[in-house]
Design an enzyme around this catalytic site. Structure first.
Site, PDB file in Angstrom:
ATOM      1  N   SER A 113       0.868  -1.178   0.000  1.00 52.90           N
ATOM      2  CA  SER A 113       0.000   0.000   0.000  1.00 52.90           C
ATOM      3  C   SER A 113       0.901   1.223   0.000  1.00 52.90           C
ATOM      4  O   SER A 113       1.676   1.437   0.937  1.00 52.90           O
ATOM      5  CB  SER A 113      -0.863   0.001   1.257  1.00 52.90           C
ATOM      6  OG  SER A 113      -1.245   1.331   1.558  1.00 52.90           O
TER       7      SER A 113
ATOM      8  N   HIS B 144      -1.048  -1.392  -4.339  1.00 51.46           N
ATOM      9  CA  HIS B 144      -2.359  -1.057  -3.783  1.00 51.46           C
ATOM     10  C   HIS B 144      -2.404   0.454  -3.542  1.00 51.46           C
ATOM     11  O   HIS B 144      -1.538   1.003  -2.854  1.00 51.46           O
ATOM     12  CB  HIS B 144      -2.538  -1.831  -2.479  1.00 51.46           C
ATOM     13  CG  HIS B 144      -3.838  -1.589  -1.785  1.00 51.46           C
ATOM     14  ND1 HIS B 144      -4.980  -2.313  -2.055  1.00 51.46           N
ATOM     15  CD2 HIS B 144      -4.178  -0.716  -0.802  1.00 51.46           C
ATOM     16  CE1 HIS B 144      -5.962  -1.904  -1.269  1.00 51.46           C
ATOM     17  NE2 HIS B 144      -5.502  -0.929  -0.500  1.00 51.46           N
TER      18      HIS B 144
ATOM     19  N   ASP C 104      -4.500   3.689  -2.166  1.00 53.11           N
ATOM     20  CA  ASP C 104      -5.577   4.089  -1.270  1.00 53.11           C
ATOM     21  C   ASP C 104      -6.040   5.503  -1.595  1.00 53.11           C
ATOM     22  O   ASP C 104      -5.318   6.469  -1.351  1.00 53.11           O
ATOM     23  CB  ASP C 104      -5.084   4.016   0.181  1.00 53.11           C
ATOM     24  CG  ASP C 104      -4.879   2.582   0.628  1.00 53.11           C
ATOM     25  OD1 ASP C 104      -5.855   1.808   0.592  1.00 53.11           O
ATOM     26  OD2 ASP C 104      -3.741   2.229   1.004  1.00 53.11           O
TER      27      ASP C 104
ATOM     28  N   MET D 296      -8.567   8.442  -0.767  1.00 52.94           N
ATOM     29  CA  MET D 296      -9.438   8.904   0.336  1.00 52.94           C
ATOM     30  C   MET D 296      -9.867  10.344   0.091  1.00 52.94           C
ATOM     31  O   MET D 296      -9.066  11.165  -0.365  1.00 52.94           O
ATOM     32  CB  MET D 296      -8.684   8.829   1.659  1.00 52.94           C
ATOM     33  CG  MET D 296      -8.104   7.457   1.964  1.00 52.94           C
ATOM     34  SD  MET D 296      -7.402   7.408   3.614  1.00 52.94           S
ATOM     35  CE  MET D 296      -6.519   5.847   3.566  1.00 52.94           C
TER      36      MET D 296
ATOM     37  N   HIS E 230      -8.136   1.195  -4.289  1.00 53.35           N
ATOM     38  CA  HIS E 230      -9.090   1.055  -3.181  1.00 53.35           C
ATOM     39  C   HIS E 230      -9.732   2.422  -2.951  1.00 53.35           C
ATOM     40  O   HIS E 230      -9.091   3.327  -2.415  1.00 53.35           O
ATOM     41  CB  HIS E 230      -8.289   0.567  -1.958  1.00 53.35           C
ATOM     42  CG  HIS E 230      -9.082   0.417  -0.707  1.00 53.35           C
ATOM     43  ND1 HIS E 230      -8.491   0.169   0.517  1.00 53.35           N
ATOM     44  CD2 HIS E 230     -10.427   0.446  -0.476  1.00 53.35           C
ATOM     45  CE1 HIS E 230      -9.430   0.061   1.450  1.00 53.35           C
ATOM     46  NE2 HIS E 230     -10.604   0.232   0.868  1.00 53.35           N
TER      47      HIS E 230
ATOM     48  N   MET F 212     -11.872   4.894  -1.125  1.00 52.52           N
ATOM     49  CA  MET F 212     -12.536   5.221   0.144  1.00 52.52           C
ATOM     50  C   MET F 212     -13.120   6.611  -0.017  1.00 52.52           C
ATOM     51  O   MET F 212     -12.637   7.605   0.556  1.00 52.52           O
ATOM     52  CB  MET F 212     -11.511   5.147   1.297  1.00 52.52           C
ATOM     53  CG  MET F 212     -11.155   3.705   1.651  1.00 52.52           C
ATOM     54  SD  MET F 212      -9.627   3.566   2.594  1.00 52.52           S
ATOM     55  CE  MET F 212      -8.455   3.516   1.244  1.00 52.52           C
TER      56      MET F 212
ATOM     57  N   MET G 129     -11.780  -5.683   5.336  1.00 50.04           N
ATOM     58  CA  MET G 129     -10.930  -4.735   6.066  1.00 50.04           C
ATOM     59  C   MET G 129     -10.640  -5.288   7.468  1.00 50.04           C
ATOM     60  O   MET G 129     -11.553  -5.718   8.183  1.00 50.04           O
ATOM     61  CB  MET G 129     -11.633  -3.371   6.195  1.00 50.04           C
ATOM     62  CG  MET G 129     -11.810  -2.620   4.883  1.00 50.04           C
ATOM     63  SD  MET G 129     -10.284  -2.273   3.995  1.00 50.04           S
ATOM     64  CE  MET G 129      -9.404  -1.223   5.160  1.00 50.04           C
TER      65      MET G 129
ATOM     66  N   ASP H 120      -6.887  -6.180   4.277  1.00 46.83           N
ATOM     67  CA  ASP H 120      -6.171  -4.900   4.301  1.00 46.83           C
ATOM     68  C   ASP H 120      -6.254  -4.288   5.696  1.00 46.83           C
ATOM     69  O   ASP H 120      -7.351  -4.068   6.218  1.00 46.83           O
ATOM     70  CB  ASP H 120      -6.840  -3.975   3.263  1.00 46.83           C
ATOM     71  CG  ASP H 120      -6.178  -2.620   3.127  1.00 46.83           C
ATOM     72  OD1 ASP H 120      -5.186  -2.348   3.817  1.00 46.83           O
ATOM     73  OD2 ASP H 120      -6.674  -1.824   2.306  1.00 46.83           O
TER      74      ASP H 120
HETATM   75  C1  DX5 Z   1      -6.309   1.786   5.379  1.00 42.96           C
HETATM   76  C2  DX5 Z   1      -5.748   1.430   4.034  1.00 42.96           C
HETATM   77  C3  DX5 Z   1      -4.641   0.439   4.038  1.00 42.96           C
HETATM   78  C4  DX5 Z   1      -3.425   0.842   4.831  1.00 42.96           C
HETATM   79  C5  DX5 Z   1      -2.592  -0.363   5.157  1.00 42.96           C
HETATM   80  O1  DX5 Z   1      -7.508   2.469   5.218  1.00 42.96           O
HETATM   81  O2  DX5 Z   1      -6.778   0.887   3.217  1.00 42.96           O
HETATM   82  O3  DX5 Z   1      -4.302   0.054   2.714  1.00 42.96           O
HETATM   83  O4  DX5 Z   1      -2.642   1.779   4.188  1.00 42.96           O
HETATM   84  O5  DX5 Z   1      -1.545   0.041   5.971  1.00 42.96           O
HETATM   85  P1  DX5 Z   1      -1.023  -0.863   7.182  1.00 42.96           P
HETATM   86  O6  DX5 Z   1      -0.447  -2.103   6.566  1.00 42.96           O
HETATM   87  O7  DX5 Z   1      -0.002  -0.001   7.837  1.00 42.96           O
HETATM   88  O8  DX5 Z   1      -2.215  -1.165   8.058  1.00 42.96           O
HETATM   89 ZN    ZN Z   2      -6.321  -0.050   1.249  1.00 43.70          ZN
END
Ligand code: DX5
Ligand code: ZN
Length: 229
Positions: A20, A45, A47, A49, A78, A80, A149, A184
Site C-alpha cells: 500500500s 495497492h 488508497d 481517500m 481502493h 474510500m 478490512m 487490508d
Molecule cells: C487503510 C488502508 C490500508 C493501509 C494499510 O484504510 O486501506 O491500505 O494503508 O496500511 P497498514 O499495513 O499499515 O495497516
Molecule cells: Zn487499502
C-alpha cells in the site's frame, strides 16, 4: 488483459503481497516503484481517500496515471470515497486494473460494480470491520474480489482486528472460486498466516514494508509466512 485473465493470474500467483503506497516516499515515487519491482511484487495497492467517507485525504487520478506511466504492475485501486460510482471510469482511464468500492459508501452498489466491470477493470467490494457481512450477500455475483478490512478504513499503521480472520472464512464460504479475497489493515509477519489459512489470497501491506529499510527482505518474509501457515 481481460478482467477474467487478470483475476485468474492473481489467483495462480497467490499468496500475493500488495504494497500500500500510503506510507511510501512520494517525493521519490519512481525509485519506490523500482525498489518494489526489484522485490518481485505483482501489483501495487493505491488508497484513494476523500476526507468525507473517511477522515483522511490522499490522492486521486493524477497519481494513478503517474504510476501507470512508471510500471506495468497491476494497479489495485481502493476507493474510500463517497458515491464512488461517479469516478470509476476516470480511475480506469488513469490506469486502474482493479477498482474496489466500499459497501458503506453508496446505496447504489450493484450499479457501481457493474460500471466498474463495464470499463474492463475487475470489480472489488470492500467491507469495514463493523459492517455485517450480510450486507454484501446480494452483490457477490458482480464481485471479482471482496476486500475484508482488518482495520477501520482511513489510516495506515493501525492494529489488526482479529475478528477479520473469521470474517475471511465466512466470505470464503459465501463466494465461489472465481472471487478473490483480499485483506487490508495491520497485516504483518504475525498476522498474515492466519489470514492465508482462512482463505485470503491478496494481502495489502503498508507499514510492515515501508517501515523497513529492505523491502525485498520484508516482502520475502511476508510471503513465506503466508505460505507456510
Ligand atoms: C487503510 C488502508 C490500508 C493501509 C494499510 O484504510 O486501506 O491500505 O494503508 O496500511 P497498514 O499495513 O499499515 O495497516
Ligand atoms: Zn487499502
Amino acid at each position: 488483459m481481460s478482467r477474467r485473465t487478470r483475476i485468474s493470474g492473481l489467483r495462480q500467483a497467490a499468496p500475493i503481497v500488495l504494497p500500500s503506497l500510503l506510507l511510501c516516499d512520494f517525493g521519490n515515487l519512481e525509485r519506490e516503484v523500482e525498489r518494489l519491482e526489484l522485490a518481485g511484487v505483482n501489483g501495487l495497492h493505491l488508497d484513494v481517500m476523500d476526507g468525507n467517507f473517511v477522515p483522511n485525504f490522499t490522492y486521486g487520478m493524477p497519481i494513478v496515471a503517474a504510476l501507470r506511466k512508471l510500471t506495468d504492475l497491476t494497479l489495485d485501486v481502493h476507493l474510500m470515497i463517497d458515491d464512488p460510482g461517479r469516478y470509476v471510469e476516470d480511475f480506469y482511464e488513469a490506469g486502474a486494473d482493479l477498482i474496489t468500492i466500499h459497501i458503506e459508501s453508496t446505496n447504489q452498489t450493484l450499479e457501481a460494480l457493474q460500471r466498474i466491470r463495464n470499463t474492463g477493470a475487475a470489480a472489488g467490494l470492500a467491507i469495514n470491520p463493523q459492517t455485517p457481512l450480510s450486507r454484501i450477500q446480494g452483490c457477490i455475483e458482480l464481485c471479482d474480489l471482496v476486500l475484508v478490512m482488518s482495520v477501520e478504513a482511513g489510516f495506515g499503521g493501525q492494529s489488526f482486528d482479529e475478528g477479520a480472520i473469521s470474517r475471511i472464512r465466512q466470505v470464503n464460504e459465501m463466494t465461489g472460486p472465481e472471487c478473490l479475497i483480499e485483506v487490508d489493515g495491520g497485516i504483518n509477519q504475525n498476522t498474515i498466516g492466519a489470514c492465508a489459512d482462512a482463505g485470503a489470497k491478496l494481502f495489502v501491506v503498508g507499514s510492515a514494508i515501508f517501515g523497513k529499510q529492505d523491502y525485498t527482505a520484508a516482502i520475502t518474509e511476508l510471503v513465506s509466512c503466508a505460505v507456510t501457515s
